[in-house]
Design a protein around this motif. Structure first.
Motif, mmCIF file in Angstrom:
data_model
loop_
_atom_site.group_PDB
_atom_site.id
_atom_site.type_symbol
_atom_site.label_atom_id
_atom_site.label_comp_id
_atom_site.label_asym_id
_atom_site.label_seq_id
_atom_site.Cartn_x
_atom_site.Cartn_y
_atom_site.Cartn_z
ATOM 1 N N VAL A 1 18.655 33.248 27.612
ATOM 2 C CA VAL A 1 18.101 34.565 27.956
ATOM 3 C C VAL A 1 16.715 34.728 27.347
ATOM 4 O O VAL A 1 15.763 35.160 28.009
ATOM 5 N N SER A 2 16.582 34.366 26.083
ATOM 6 C CA SER A 2 15.289 34.486 25.391
ATOM 7 C C SER A 2 14.228 33.602 26.042
ATOM 8 O O SER A 2 13.077 34.021 26.221
ATOM 9 N N LEU A 3 14.619 32.377 26.403
ATOM 10 C CA LEU A 3 13.673 31.457 27.037
ATOM 11 C C LEU A 3 13.223 31.971 28.396
ATOM 12 O O LEU A 3 12.036 31.912 28.735
ATOM 13 N N GLN A 4 14.180 32.473 29.182
ATOM 14 C CA GLN A 4 13.824 32.951 30.519
ATOM 15 C C GLN A 4 12.885 34.148 30.438
ATOM 16 O O GLN A 4 11.964 34.291 31.243
ATOM 17 N N ARG A 5 13.111 35.013 29.469
ATOM 18 C CA ARG A 5 12.229 36.169 29.288
ATOM 19 C C ARG A 5 10.846 35.731 28.815
ATOM 20 O O ARG A 5 9.837 36.320 29.188
ATOM 21 N N LYS A 6 10.803 34.698 28.001
ATOM 22 C CA LYS A 6 9.527 34.226 27.475
ATOM 23 C C LYS A 6 8.741 33.476 28.554
ATOM 24 O O LYS A 6 7.504 33.537 28.579
ATOM 25 N N SER B 1 9.124 24.486 22.813
ATOM 26 C CA SER B 1 7.847 23.799 22.576
ATOM 27 C C SER B 1 7.356 23.093 23.834
ATOM 28 O O SER B 1 6.159 23.122 24.153
ATOM 29 N N ALA B 2 8.282 22.484 24.561
ATOM 30 C CA ALA B 2 7.900 21.773 25.784
ATOM 31 C C ALA B 2 7.372 22.747 26.832
ATOM 32 O O ALA B 2 6.375 22.477 27.508
ATOM 33 N N LEU B 3 8.034 23.901 26.967
ATOM 34 C CA LEU B 3 7.599 24.889 27.946
ATOM 35 C C LEU B 3 6.274 25.539 27.546
ATOM 36 O O LEU B 3 5.505 25.981 28.399
ATOM 37 N N ALA B 4 6.015 25.580 26.241
ATOM 38 C CA ALA B 4 4.772 26.179 25.748
ATOM 39 C C ALA B 4 3.582 25.241 25.906
ATOM 40 O O ALA B 4 2.427 25.674 25.827
ATOM 41 N N SER B 5 3.868 23.960 26.149
ATOM 42 C CA SER B 5 2.794 22.980 26.303
ATOM 43 C C SER B 5 2.149 23.116 27.676
ATOM 44 O O SER B 5 2.543 23.940 28.495
ATOM 45 N N LYS B 6 1.167 22.308 27.948
ATOM 46 C CA LYS B 6 0.464 22.366 29.225
ATOM 47 C C LYS B 6 1.202 21.606 30.326
ATOM 48 O O LYS B 6 0.781 21.616 31.476
ATOM 49 N N GLU B 7 2.307 20.952 29.963
ATOM 50 C CA GLU B 7 3.090 20.242 30.964
ATOM 51 C C GLU B 7 3.723 21.235 31.933
ATOM 52 O O GLU B 7 4.174 22.304 31.532
ATOM 53 N N MET B 8 3.758 20.890 33.199
ATOM 54 C CA MET B 8 4.357 21.740 34.220
ATOM 55 C C MET B 8 5.680 21.127 34.668
ATOM 56 O O MET B 8 5.716 19.967 35.097
ATOM 57 N N TYR B 9 6.735 21.885 34.543
ATOM 58 C CA TYR B 9 8.050 21.417 34.937
ATOM 59 C C TYR B 9 8.540 22.226 36.140
ATOM 60 O O TYR B 9 8.520 23.450 36.116
ATOM 61 N N LYS B 10 8.989 21.518 37.158
ATOM 62 C CA LYS B 10 9.490 22.189 38.357
ATOM 63 C C LYS B 10 10.747 22.991 38.032
ATOM 64 O O LYS B 10 10.898 24.135 38.463
ATOM 65 N N TYR B 11 11.644 22.365 37.293
ATOM 66 C CA TYR B 11 12.891 23.022 36.909
ATOM 67 C C TYR B 11 13.187 22.767 35.437
ATOM 68 O O TYR B 11 12.678 21.815 34.835
ATOM 69 N N CYS B 12 14.040 23.622 34.905
ATOM 70 C CA CYS B 12 14.560 23.410 33.552
ATOM 71 C C CYS B 12 16.080 23.441 33.657
ATOM 72 O O CYS B 12 16.673 24.472 33.993
ATOM 73 N N PHE B 13 16.721 22.292 33.418
ATOM 74 C CA PHE B 13 18.175 22.179 33.440
ATOM 75 C C PHE B 13 18.692 22.388 32.016
ATOM 76 O O PHE B 13 18.197 21.743 31.083
ATOM 77 N N ILE B 14 19.680 23.245 31.858
ATOM 78 C CA ILE B 14 20.238 23.488 30.529
ATOM 79 C C ILE B 14 21.758 23.371 30.552
ATOM 80 O O ILE B 14 22.441 24.126 31.253
ATOM 81 N N TYR B 15 22.266 22.418 29.813
ATOM 82 C CA TYR B 15 23.710 22.225 29.679
ATOM 83 C C TYR B 15 24.239 23.144 28.580
ATOM 84 O O TYR B 15 23.690 23.194 27.477
ATOM 85 N N LEU B 16 25.287 23.902 28.900
ATOM 86 C CA LEU B 16 25.889 24.812 27.926
ATOM 87 C C LEU B 16 27.263 24.288 27.528
ATOM 88 O O LEU B 16 28.235 24.409 28.284
ATOM 89 N N ALA B 17 27.327 23.698 26.353
ATOM 90 C CA ALA B 17 28.594 23.165 25.848
ATOM 91 C C ALA B 17 29.489 24.300 25.366
ATOM 92 O O ALA B 17 29.051 25.442 25.191
ATOM 93 N N ASP B 18 30.752 23.993 25.135
ATOM 94 C CA ASP B 18 31.688 25.015 24.654
ATOM 95 C C ASP B 18 31.313 25.514 23.259
ATOM 96 O O ASP B 18 31.476 26.699 22.953
ATOM 97 N N LYS B 19 30.817 24.623 22.422
ATOM 98 C CA LYS B 19 30.458 24.995 21.061
ATOM 99 C C LYS B 19 29.261 25.943 21.063
ATOM 100 O O LYS B 19 28.253 25.685 21.718
ATOM 101 N N ASN B 20 29.399 27.058 20.359
ATOM 102 C CA ASN B 20 28.331 28.076 20.264
ATOM 103 C C ASN B 20 27.903 28.575 21.650
ATOM 104 O O ASN B 20 26.725 28.863 21.879
ATOM 105 N N PHE B 21 28.867 28.679 22.562
ATOM 106 C CA PHE B 21 28.559 29.024 23.949
ATOM 107 C C PHE B 21 27.796 30.345 24.056
ATOM 108 O O PHE B 21 26.743 30.419 24.684
ATOM 109 N N SER B 22 28.317 31.402 23.435
ATOM 110 C CA SER B 22 27.689 32.727 23.554
ATOM 111 C C SER B 22 26.281 32.734 22.970
ATOM 112 O O SER B 22 25.355 33.319 23.547
#
Length: 226
Positions: free
Chosen positions: A65-70, A37-58
């Motif tokens: 992957v879906s976000l980067q393609r979108k 939702s944030a990326l779909a808004s008009k806000e411009m973000y220089k970077y997107c940091f995403i922490y990947l915890a062990d839980k539900n890692f895959s």
């Protein structure tokens, strides 16, 4: 500078706030739907940091992957809590530019951002070389639906490789084997400057932007495989 962050870990979130430049403002979300939702808004973000915890890692890797393609123009950097070359290959193959430790240091983070700003992949030199060497076998175990496009190269891609000279073919093959510019220079008895010139021409002809992309293309080409 605005940085959109997904972190479900308080310690990681506080660490990020300590190591980013003073001119950066971090915006925190705790779910992929909120990031979308944030990326779909008009806000411009220089970077997107995403922490990947062990839980539900895959599953979370696939969400990235879906976000980067979108949002293909958004610079995304992942901070996995576990080392996984298979996951890194999956993420890099769709355009994610960086993978770092969640507790990366301030100066190292500056270097990472500088590298990804130039359109290059960051994962650490040793890691990237190892990933290149193993990419073919790793990719074969992760073929899923449209990911087959990465492995089963189209005729257009084969034509890209066909446009290389014999010398450029050899350089591309050595890159796919994980050799550095210095090692390629020694192998071919040429200067590193000449190797860089060859790579510039190869990247242009094959429409690849870095060594990993070239290696993935080369390793799956019957014309260049061993």
């Amino acid at each position: 500078m605005k940085i959109l962050c997904l972190s479900t870990d308080e310690a990681v979130w506080h660490h990020w706030n300590k190591v980013v430049d003073s001119n950066a403002t971090l915006f925190r979300e705790q779910g992929f739907n909120e990031i979308d939702s944030a990326l779909a808004s008009k806000e411009m973000y220089k970077y997107c940091f995403i922490y990947l915890a062990d839980k539900n890692f895959s599953a979370n890797v696939e969400s990235v992957v879906s976000l980067q393609r979108k949002y293909p123009k958004q610079i995304m950097i992942v901070f996995p809590n576990q080392a996984s070359q298979a996951a890194a290959l999956r993420l890099f193959s769709v355009g994610v530019l960086g993978q770092c430790s969640p507790y990366i240091g301030r100066e190292q983070l500056k270097l990472v951002l500088s590298v990804v700003d130039s359109g290059e992949i960051w994962g650490g030199k040793a890691f990237i070389n190892s990933l290149i060497s193993q990419s073919a076998s790793l990719a074969e175990t992760h073929v899923r639906n449209d990911q087959e496009d990465l492995l089963l190269r189209s005729e257009d891609e084969q034509n890209m490789l066909a446009g290389l000279s014999d010398r450029e073919h050899y350089v591309a093959t050595l890159v796919s084997n994980g050799l550095s510019n210095k090692q390629i220079a020694n192998e071919m008895d040429i200067t590193e400057r000449t190797v860089k010139a060859h790579l510039t021409a190869i990247f242009k002809k094959t429409h690849t932007k870095d060594r990993l992309s070239l290696a993935l293309l080369t390793q799956n080409s019957p014309k260049l495989s061993h």
